[in-house]
Scaffold this active site. Sequence first.
Site, PDB file in Angstrom:
ATOM      1  N   LEU A 225       0.614  -1.461  -0.117  1.00 39.28           N
ATOM      2  CA  LEU A 225       0.442  -0.086   0.053  1.00 39.28           C
ATOM      3  C   LEU A 225       0.980   0.973   0.124  1.00 39.28           C
ATOM      4  O   LEU A 225       1.930   1.500   0.595  1.00 39.28           O
ATOM      5  CB  LEU A 225      -1.213  -0.215   1.438  1.00 39.28           C
ATOM      6  CG  LEU A 225      -1.799  -1.152   1.126  1.00 39.28           C
ATOM      7  CD1 LEU A 225      -2.918  -0.802   2.340  1.00 39.28           C
ATOM      8  CD2 LEU A 225      -2.653  -1.188   0.457  1.00 39.28           C
ATOM      9  N   ASP A 226       0.454   2.271  -0.491  1.00 35.40           N
ATOM     10  CA  ASP A 226       0.850   3.633  -0.226  1.00 35.40           C
ATOM     11  C   ASP A 226       1.594   3.520   1.162  1.00 35.40           C
ATOM     12  O   ASP A 226       0.367   3.666   1.846  1.00 35.40           O
ATOM     13  CB  ASP A 226       0.199   4.603  -1.412  1.00 35.40           C
ATOM     14  CG  ASP A 226      -0.301   4.588  -2.952  1.00 35.40           C
ATOM     15  OD1 ASP A 226       0.997   3.448  -3.065  1.00 35.40           O
ATOM     16  OD2 ASP A 226      -0.342   5.138  -3.278  1.00 35.40           O
ATOM     17  N   MET A 227       2.726   4.836   1.204  1.00 34.67           N
ATOM     18  CA  MET A 227       2.823   4.461   2.293  1.00 34.67           C
ATOM     19  C   MET A 227       1.318   5.252   3.492  1.00 34.67           C
ATOM     20  O   MET A 227       1.300   5.612   4.251  1.00 34.67           O
ATOM     21  CB  MET A 227       3.450   6.012   3.114  1.00 34.67           C
ATOM     22  CG  MET A 227       4.535   6.512   3.819  1.00 34.67           C
ATOM     23  SD  MET A 227       5.440   7.770   3.814  1.00 34.67           S
ATOM     24  CE  MET A 227       4.342   8.676   2.873  1.00 34.67           C
TER      25      MET A 227
ATOM     26  N   THR B 147      -1.794   5.459   2.724  1.00 37.56           N
ATOM     27  CA  THR B 147      -2.748   5.014   2.383  1.00 37.56           C
ATOM     28  C   THR B 147      -2.614   4.333   3.468  1.00 37.56           C
ATOM     29  O   THR B 147      -1.332   3.079   3.842  1.00 37.56           O
ATOM     30  CB  THR B 147      -2.503   4.058   1.135  1.00 37.56           C
ATOM     31  OG1 THR B 147      -2.759   5.002   0.248  1.00 37.56           O
ATOM     32  CG2 THR B 147      -4.080   3.731   1.288  1.00 37.56           C
TER      33      THR B 147
END
Length: 540
Positions: free
Chosen positions: A387-389, A391
């Site tokens: 996951l994106d940092m 998110t």
Amino acid sequence: MTKLISFSSDISNIELPKKFDYPYNYYPHTLAQIAAEELQEYLTHQNHFSHNFGIKNLESPNALGKMFGVLVVQQQDGTLGYLAAFSGKLADSTQHQHFVPPIFDVLDTNEFYLTTEKQLNELTHKIVSLENASEFTEVRKVYQKTKQLYEKLLADEQSRIKQRRKLRKKLGQQNNQLNINEEFYLREYQVYLNDKIAASKKAYQVKQHQIEELKQQRTNLSAWAQQEIFKKYAFLNYRGETKNLLDIFTNSTQNIPAGTGDCCAPKLLQHAYKHQLKPICMAEFWWGKPLKTSIRKHQYFYPACTGKCKPILTHMLQGVSIDKNPLKAQLKEEKEITIIYEDSDLLVINKPHELLSVAGKEIKDSVFSRIQKLYPNATGPLVVHRLDMSTSGLLLIAKSEETYKDLQAQFINKTIQKRYVALLDGILKEDKGKIDLPLRVDLNDRPKQLVCYQHGRKALTTWEKVEVLENKTKVYFYPITGRTHQLRVHAAHNLGLNTPIVGDDLYGKKADRLYLHAEKITFVHPTSKKQVSFTAPAPF
């Protein structure tokens, strides 16, 4: 003429920032916002130049949005004002009365560039004229036709000899001397054919050589001009030291990108230093029609890019007291991982926002590092997907390499179902839809992504509206592919939903967090082979 603009607004009660903003990740100080608002007011009503920004008609094919910047500065007597700049050219000119000049003006008639450009154009015209001249095209046509004919004659003779050899072999009549004679004959025949085309070949090569010489002249002149331009782009810093682009990019692994030095921030700082003005704070904003590639929205603020500007600003801000990267401060905050489910094969965790899935170059704290400490005997890469940092939400962790490979195969085959919930900064008219916009990294502004139909990788998202709350829309995202920043770009881009996710500091506006959460995941358990589903409700 300093180009210094006095504030028309009352700023007497606004406290100065203690440090200059970290230029690659910041939200503008109040003073910079006010300066930006005043510049936007000027752009709305000015009559000094004519440029189609596309504000009134976004569909206009000639419309072109533009990045503008302001730099709040302090004079030696303590008085505040601000400078204004635009990126590149504006209305086909590099200079306008309301804005600071470029670092190097390529359109200055006293400089070498216009003369060199004229010479390059003349060389190009000569090359095109020679290539299209009837004399050259006829010579080339005769040579190519003759060459093709004789190559066919030689190939036909080689084929006949090959067939005769096959027949002799089949009949048991091998003859080494005959083979040698045939090889000698082929060489002689080839010499004969070459002699036949020698005249047309020479006539063609003479003309071609003239063209190649001109092309080499053009290449050499263009390379010289580029190097001279790099030297002319010479940047001051707060200490009064000067470096040009060649100096700045000496130890860089990347080539100097086109347009480097023509962005707002270097122009503003250069003019401030030249006139003994102290930089206080800065803001850059987009004005006009959005781009088709990277995300640029009318009146939104954007930080300096990392590809073109960061190497320059690293030099130019020497001697200026600068804030630390706020991202590092956020990542240092302790954020707990919640385990949703665990068995002997895997974990399902709820990742908090602002925590990396795997360690970065500078930040080592991550889901991977924490899981590694908790389960030192686990084998394999552990983190199945990312996951994106910024998110939050559900992540799968494999305790063994076998489990990792099984879950990875499900992701590759797109059999794992994921549902994200997001809060968008605006109201969507439609209730559901599909977004198909290919993505690739923005090489001049990593880690941002941009839409690219030529080199981008396929990125597909389906979505549905959940509800509208206070001028914001809650949606479910169902990513079919898993590209970096896919949901964020598909939400913000004008060819997607054209409505950024709340708190998206890369593609929208900064808030207390990115309002994107991986809420539900469904997959086949590697051991039981039964479909399982897990949910972690969004915290917003």
